[in-house]
Design an enzyme around this catalytic site. Structure first.
Site, mmCIF file in Angstrom:
data_model
loop_
_atom_site.group_PDB
_atom_site.id
_atom_site.type_symbol
_atom_site.label_atom_id
_atom_site.label_comp_id
_atom_site.label_asym_id
_atom_site.label_seq_id
_atom_site.Cartn_x
_atom_site.Cartn_y
_atom_site.Cartn_z
ATOM 1 N N ASP A 79 -47.020 10.349 -1.840
ATOM 2 C CA ASP A 79 -46.411 8.851 -1.929
ATOM 3 C C ASP A 79 -46.411 8.236 -0.576
ATOM 4 O O ASP A 79 -45.710 7.494 -0.227
ATOM 5 C CB ASP A 79 -45.009 8.946 -2.191
ATOM 6 N N ALA A 80 -47.519 8.455 0.135
ATOM 7 C CA ALA A 80 -47.622 7.774 1.363
ATOM 8 C C ALA A 80 -48.971 7.062 1.504
ATOM 9 O O ALA A 80 -49.249 6.592 2.535
ATOM 10 C CB ALA A 80 -47.687 9.017 2.654
#
Lengths: 284, 284, 284, 284
Positions: free
Chosen positions: A228-229
């Site tokens: 999620d980065a």
């Protein structure tokens, strides 16, 4: 009308726009859209230029080589050439939730997007009926800790066999390995059901409800090895209040998710996204 | 850093971007921002280019003439040249409401905007204390049917005496005549308290409440002789519901009005707006 | 029209609404607004009821005692009684930035809010001229590591002397101690310049730009001893893109900050907020 | 959990909430949600109350009569009683566009909505394949000036035969007659592709582009004999700019349309909408 699209980036220097536009002008190119951006901090130049192929003095099969020799080498450019009549081949990865899947299939079927979807892959059987009803191929590849390496190998084979250029994770609830992702850098798009960087990881609507936020969000991003980065392509939000249970947030959020994912895919398909560092330039 | 900004438009043709960027490159100009747009229907080309004056090979006082001779004449361009260290002189027109006035004054005083406000004109005395407390000059020019022509003549004198280039109607509740407006084409910015073209004219919040809309808006536009029908620069909206009385809509709407007006002014001051026909290109 | 407002919460049980509305009906109360909410997880009942004092059969000075005896004791309620003609006394804490300060002062001066602002406190001298020009009292209390305890003691004295009931941190860049906050539980409102829980702490616009988000936000919350983690009252967001520098984000963000802070204050002043756990019920 | 929902409205008077909540309390009703609203101008009282049927002292088949006798007659109430396990029967009307249709079908199929769709009616054949693939019945009833009365008669027969209670016009491009609408007052929901009251009638995206608005919208409303003028249930908006062609507006707008229509349907299905005059109370 068929157009050509050049996406490019390189260290910034004087004369870049002049060189590219002069290249097009010398070959009678009629520019339809031109967007450029300079990142001041990294002194990086980004540009997207789209021009009409009709009347252009270079055969479409020769443009790439000519541009490389005439322009790109001189400035040390990274660049991609696309044509508006290319039909990108997209693979969908899904799990049990149908809202993003239905939305993507509806856009494909109605012709809103000019794409082919040669393969839909899932770690569950739930969506098989939905997918096959649309006449698409569904591959059921359940994932366990033990078989994950093997299943990712099969997934990659499917992608290769079907000449897939873009992978869309339409609420696919498995983490792809760094090995897998290395085959599709900046070509795997995910939808995360929170306003990143808030609430990464699992159960973001529960976390949002717990924290008492007044707005929830959804984020579409290129997938990298950091969960999620990866570089964010698109985000959007919706209001919630104390009356909204987690179920209400899920309902409101799913409408965000499908629209945000669709916009991110559309930007990508229209060659409007340039990722750099952990950010994106989106010429929307 | 001081930069030069060229805003231009002309009939579209091949080679426009190449010609302008080559002009800058030949004189060692380093482009900071470049935005262009082609209106397909009218085949009109619009461009805004901003470049660093440092190292530019033409003295700033000579740029206009050189650009006219080298480029503009050849393409039949309309264009304006600005410099980022220009300090625009803005006149405010107000009536009885203070929210937009306070907001503009706060931006001026804090230095968020690089402008001078040599004159504030009102048809009422209500805001005199607010304005003079900020050290600005307040001119009370009440308007009646009988004295309107004469008062507009005095307003124009004030604007001329103070070398005003932009007039901001910060909830000024008088209609300016076509004669007045002819002196400031695309240089009078108004804020209308509705989502135009819905609810033009008087009492739009009452009309919105009556119609039962679920969203209200505000619109900032250049003033033309057609009431509330000039080129729109910026709009925004806010949610309302059945609980909102007209007073609630006014309260929510005033927060929209001041922010929408401020954005429109900012775009104008930063030379990001090109009006054409009854629309605008805003390079935001 | 003068109205009475009861805010209450207690463990949920049958008959709560009936008991409260029957209490009002028996004394000829005409309900203007009634909002209730039950938090399912904690089984907590929340209610706000506002009724016209005209014709109400209980003298306003006797309502509290009667309600306590007749209703509140029976259900173990926490409750507050307010009257719409109360004029809350608010203290502003500021540092060097003026946008929220100007916005609050404008709302106060125009009469949009019915409040008194007996004291403005700052750790810098920058805003003294702005504040005194509005005829308000400015107290310069610089904070160092060494004098912080002493200065907070003086702040508390000022608040007590001026009978302040609500403290507004209008971009006050000092952390208040847990000791200080214990005197004003759920009565200190802060504006944080990010979409919490994303980017707590210092320099959130820098962090947002670094992360490449496509939307920025602002959050107004009650201050607790946990930095930027208190109950959220209101949030809002604005779009940004790759063109936006940190300065652009600051400019866009400041317009969010002042509006979000103002909404939170307005909800509080209108007795529409109930904090519980780390969340809020806002009857908007 | 199965709940009962009462929607009611009547002239405002003292004791209404007390009477209704006392009625529930006397029969051991546990209130889950209660919303009320008083329209000040028309002095009309609106209320929605939902309570748990478990433990309620009145059999579900007897509630209506008891409420009528005990409460409704006394106050001259209009009211409707619903149960959360009712499965509403919805008819879809479509023409050639698929985006709203697909979206509704996806929500139905995934179980997000608890509805049955016994009949889909269209004046074109285009969507037949989409609909039948979902296993639903498609009725092709082409409309001409000459056959319109007859075809509406057949439509009404279908609705009656299938016990339809709600008609959804999912971009159905025919105007329903006043005669038809008289059979389904406040039970025909339309989606109009503009921010009403701006741009009623045909081709609103063209009109929006022509006017140069910076925001487009979609509006869902109950259909009345006045074209695009019925009570608004829900609206939403999206930003556009000078780059957006009419096709771009259509693409962005379709994402609004389907979400706004879905929200309006959801509010209706959850018995959250009360229409009065030309407005709605939506207890969202």
């Amino acid at each position: 009308m068929v157009s050509a699209i050049l996406l490019m980036h390189c260290p910034d220097q004087k004369g870049l726009v002049a060189a590219v536009t002069d290249f097009l002008y010398r070959h009678s190119g009629n520019i339809l859209h031109l967007d450029q951006h300079v990142d001041i901090q990294t002194r990086t130049f980004f540009m997207r230029v789209e021009w009409d192929l009709k009347g252009f003095g270079v055969d479409r099969s020769d443009i790439a080589e000519l541009f490389q020799v005439d322009i790109a080498e001189r400035f040390g450019m990274h660049w991609h050439l696309h044509f508006s009549d290319d039909v990108p081949r997209v693979a969908l990865f899904v799990s049990k939730l149908s809202h993003c899947l239905h939305d993507v299939l509806a856009r494909w079927q109605s012709g809103q997007w000019q794409v082919e979807i040669p393969v839909v892959i899932s770690n569950h059987k739930d969506m098989e009926e939905v997918v096959t009803r649309f006449g698409l191929s569904y591959y059921y590849l359940p994932i366990t800790k033990k078989n994950k390496v093997e299943q990712e190998r099969r997934q990659l084979e499917l992608l290769k066999d079907h000449q897939v250029e873009l992978v869309v994770l339409a609420r696919y609830m498995q983490i792809l390995s760094a090995d897998f992702l290395a085959h599709y850098p900046e070509r795997v798009i995910n939808i995360h059901h929170s306003f990143l960087p808030a609430f990464p990881g699992a159960r973001p609507y529960h976390a949002a409800q717990e924290r008492g936020v007044k707005i929830i969000g959804a984020t579409s991003h290129y997938v990298t090895a950091d969960l999620d980065a990866g570089p964010i392509i698109e985000q959007d939000v919706a209001r919630v209040n104390h009356r909204d249970t987690v179920d209400d947030m899920v309902r409101k959020g799913q409408d965000l998710e499908k629209v945000v994912l669709a916009r991110a895919i559309w930007y990508h398909l229209n060659r409007r996204v340039l990722a750099y560092g952990n950010r994106t330039v989106v010429f929307s």
